[in-house]
Design a protein around this motif. Structure first.
Motif, PDB file in Angstrom:
ATOM      1  N   SER A 136      30.228  72.078  -0.985  1.00  0.00           N
ATOM      2  CA  SER A 136      31.496  71.570  -0.449  1.00  0.00           C
ATOM      3  C   SER A 136      31.265  70.936   0.916  1.00  0.00           C
ATOM      4  N   PRO A 137      30.787  69.691   0.945  1.00  0.00           N
ATOM      5  CA  PRO A 137      30.602  69.004   2.230  1.00  0.00           C
ATOM      6  C   PRO A 137      31.925  68.462   2.760  1.00  0.00           C
ATOM      7  N   SER A 138      31.920  68.119   4.039  1.00  0.00           N
ATOM      8  CA  SER A 138      33.108  67.521   4.651  1.00  0.00           C
ATOM      9  C   SER A 138      32.673  66.498   5.688  1.00  0.00           C
ATOM     10  N   VAL A 139      33.585  65.594   6.002  1.00  0.00           N
ATOM     11  CA  VAL A 139      33.346  64.590   7.031  1.00  0.00           C
ATOM     12  C   VAL A 139      34.526  64.618   7.994  1.00  0.00           C
ATOM     13  N   GLY A 179      34.480  58.574   4.464  1.00  0.00           N
ATOM     14  CA  GLY A 179      35.321  59.032   5.564  1.00  0.00           C
ATOM     15  C   GLY A 179      35.930  57.880   6.338  1.00  0.00           C
ATOM     16  N   ILE A 180      35.173  56.805   6.503  1.00  0.00           N
ATOM     17  CA  ILE A 180      35.699  55.615   7.177  1.00  0.00           C
ATOM     18  C   ILE A 180      36.845  55.014   6.367  1.00  0.00           C
ATOM     19  N   GLU A 195      40.595  54.562   7.768  1.00  0.00           N
ATOM     20  CA  GLU A 195      41.264  53.261   7.851  1.00  0.00           C
ATOM     21  C   GLU A 195      42.614  53.298   7.134  1.00  0.00           C
ATOM     22  N   ALA A 196      42.672  53.995   5.988  1.00  0.00           N
ATOM     23  CA  ALA A 196      43.950  54.126   5.278  1.00  0.00           C
ATOM     24  C   ALA A 196      44.948  54.938   6.099  1.00  0.00           C
ATOM     25  N   LEU A 197      44.470  56.000   6.754  1.00  0.00           N
ATOM     26  CA  LEU A 197      45.345  56.802   7.605  1.00  0.00           C
ATOM     27  C   LEU A 197      45.809  56.014   8.828  1.00  0.00           C
TER      28      LEU A 197
END
Length: 533
Positions: free
Chosen positions: A305-308, A355-356, A360-362
């Motif tokens: 379970s990785p995260s950025v 993550g980028i 960008e969507a956020l």
């Protein structure tokens, strides 16, 4: 009712005007940190309090933002830190003594500690709003036009606090909170064009949930499990597993749709709840209040379970801060326990790229400040040794369990994150790695006071060494005596060194609390091993 809506609209507009001040002053994260500012830290964990109460010692999670005290390394910064109950002076001393090159007394004079003296089950921000004299004291202590506020997460309470204090809040507008829910995350993933598990949008009734689960099973006849998530669950505690292997007679091709719906409905009492002491009666009562989703549970023999973590500036620029491999526990590996930095080299750069896209969507939606994206990674050995399938599962529009370890690393080493490699280098150019947890918890740790922990840290030299920029940083010390629970970030120049620091802390604490040596090192949950970096 019209007056209430008008008042709410006026508050939202005033909040947006305050936030525009951040855009006017902004040039970069680093320069913003170094500027002459007063910072109000309100570490209110403003999430559904019944969900939060599932976490032992949740009140002490207000201590997770104590890494913010390291901002006092700037001799012109002043900081106000508010908590529900007073913090132990020795805990504050511990953090201030981490400051490189700053006299303790100078930093202490620029720190104001305030408390509501209220341990009730309410968000801290609400408690502050209910105390006009405390509000007045905070307002008087802040310099106009040189102050801003940071928080754990942003809701209507933090927005109201921002407006009443006339203080810009460095956090997303609460009107954007939907994009940090389980269903909102799925919408952002779709817009971003990144992979995510098949599932549904928000459901509000048990009947909707059962019907949707049956249809999802029909789309994936070989499915073994589904995961049901409360829309605003916290740290995986709001998740439940529907094990379809227990009702094989209802599988597509063996039963009609109506029979499948009936079988799923009957099995809901036997869901695999991730929170201890959870029941279907309690869980289902939250669905009309919070909403829920159901989605495919991703299986895999070798699964992680990785995260950025990213950052959106008030100007809308997106920057990646870090990647991690999360350490998960609980009955089905759904509960967040800790993390390792950085994520494995096999997928850390693809994590950054996705993550980028999410950032960008956020940003298009108007979000600012930190965000995190959690993934499930499944090894695909038939496609190559280092091939992993990545599926996005959740967005966090708040500071999370990976925020304070990384920010502690950044502030304590004066280093930088290299997005081209996904590695972190100290000011001296050395690569840095860490293991961190909020859940170093043992029953025999109960009764240890913060002063006792400081004695142990000093005697065994478990502290962070400012000369080598390696060692241990402790947090959640307030939860130790009552809950036997402690937070820890172990920073090393290599993955084995970080593991060795973690190992040493556990062995020492076990020895000091049981009188025996623990030669068998064990993590808060089943560990994942470090891979070639």
């Amino acid at each position: 009712m019209h007056g209430l809506n008008s008042s709410s609209s006026t508050q939202a507009e005033r909040f947006r005007r305050l936030q525009s001040q951040l855009r006017d002053r902004w040039s970069s994260i680093d320069l913003f940190d170094q500027d002459d500012r007063d910072i109000l830290v309100v570490p209110s964990v403003t999430v559904d309090q019944r969900e939060l109460a599932k976490i032992p010692g949740f009140l002490h999670y207000e201590e997770r933002l104590l890494f913010s005290l390291i901002r006092l390394r700037n001799p012109r910064t002043r900081l106000i830190y508010v908590t529900a109950v007073p913090l132990s002076p020795i805990v504050i001393d511990y953090y201030l003594q981490l400051l490189p090159g700053i006299p303790f007394s100078h930093a202490r004079e620029r720190l104001m500690l305030l408390s509501t003296y209220d341990a009730s089950l309410k968000p801290l921000s609400q408690k502050i709003l209910e105390r006009p004299r405390l509000m007045a004291r905070i307002r008087q202590a802040l310099r106009p036009h040189k102050s801003y506020m940071i928080c754990y997460n942003s809701t209507q309470f933090e927005r109201e606090l921002s407006v009443k204090l006339s203080l810009p809040l460095l956090a997303p507008d609460p009107d954007l909170l939907h994009w940090g829910t389980k269903s909102g995350s799925r919408e952002i993933f779709k817009v971003s064009g990144i992979p995510y598990p098949d599932g549904c949008e928000t459901l509000w009734t048990v009947d909707e949930l059962v019907e949707t689960a049956a249809v999802l099973w029909e789309r994936h006849p070989d499915l073994k499990r589904m995961v049901i998530k409360l829309n605003e669950g916290f740290s995986g505690e709001g998740n439940a597993i529907l094990d379809l292997r227990k009702i094989p007679e209802a599988a597509p091709g063996k039963a009609s749709h109506d029979q499948r719906v009936a079988a799923i409905h009957e099995d809901l009492d036997h869901l695999g709840f991730q929170a201890s002491n959870e029941t279907w009666s309690q869980f289902s009562s939250r669905i009309p209040e919070l909403g829920a989703i159901v989605e495919v549970f991703i299986e895999g023999e070798n699964k992680r379970s990785p995260s950025v973590q990213g950052y959106i500036t008030p100007n809308g620029d997106v920057k990646i801060l870090s990647t991690h491999d999360q350490i998960l526990g609980g009955p089905d590996g759904q509960i967040y326990l800790g993390c390792r930095f950085p994520a494995d080299a096999a997928y850390r750069l693809p994590l950054q790229q996705m993550g980028i896209k999410v950032g960008e969507a956020l940003a298009e939606k108007g979000a600012i400040e930190r965000y995190g994206v959690d993934f499930v990674a499944v090894h695909q050995p038939e496609q190559g040794e280092n091939v992993w399938d990545l599926q996005a599962i959740e967005i966090n529009l708040r500071k999370g369990g990976t925020t304070h370890p990384f920010m502690s690393l950044r502030y304590l080493t004066n280093g930088h994150y290299d997005a081209s490699t996904g590695l972190f280098h100290s000011q001296q150019g050395r690569q840095k790695y860490y293991i961190a947890t909020d859940n170093l918890q043992r029953d025999h740790y109960r009764g240890l006071m913060p002063n006792d922990l400081m004695d142990i840290i000093t005697h065994y030299r478990l502290h962070f060494d400012s000369s080598t920029r390696t060692g241990n940083v402790f947090h959640l010390m307030g939860a130790l005596s009552e809950f036997g629970k402690l937070g820890l970030t172990c920073i090393g120049d290599s993955p084995p060194e970080a593991e060795a620091f973690y190992n040493q802390v556990m062995q020492v604490l076990d020895h000091e609390t049981t009188g025996t040596d623990n030669d068998q090192f064990s993590y808060p949950c089943e560990p994942i091993s470090w891979f070639s970096k």
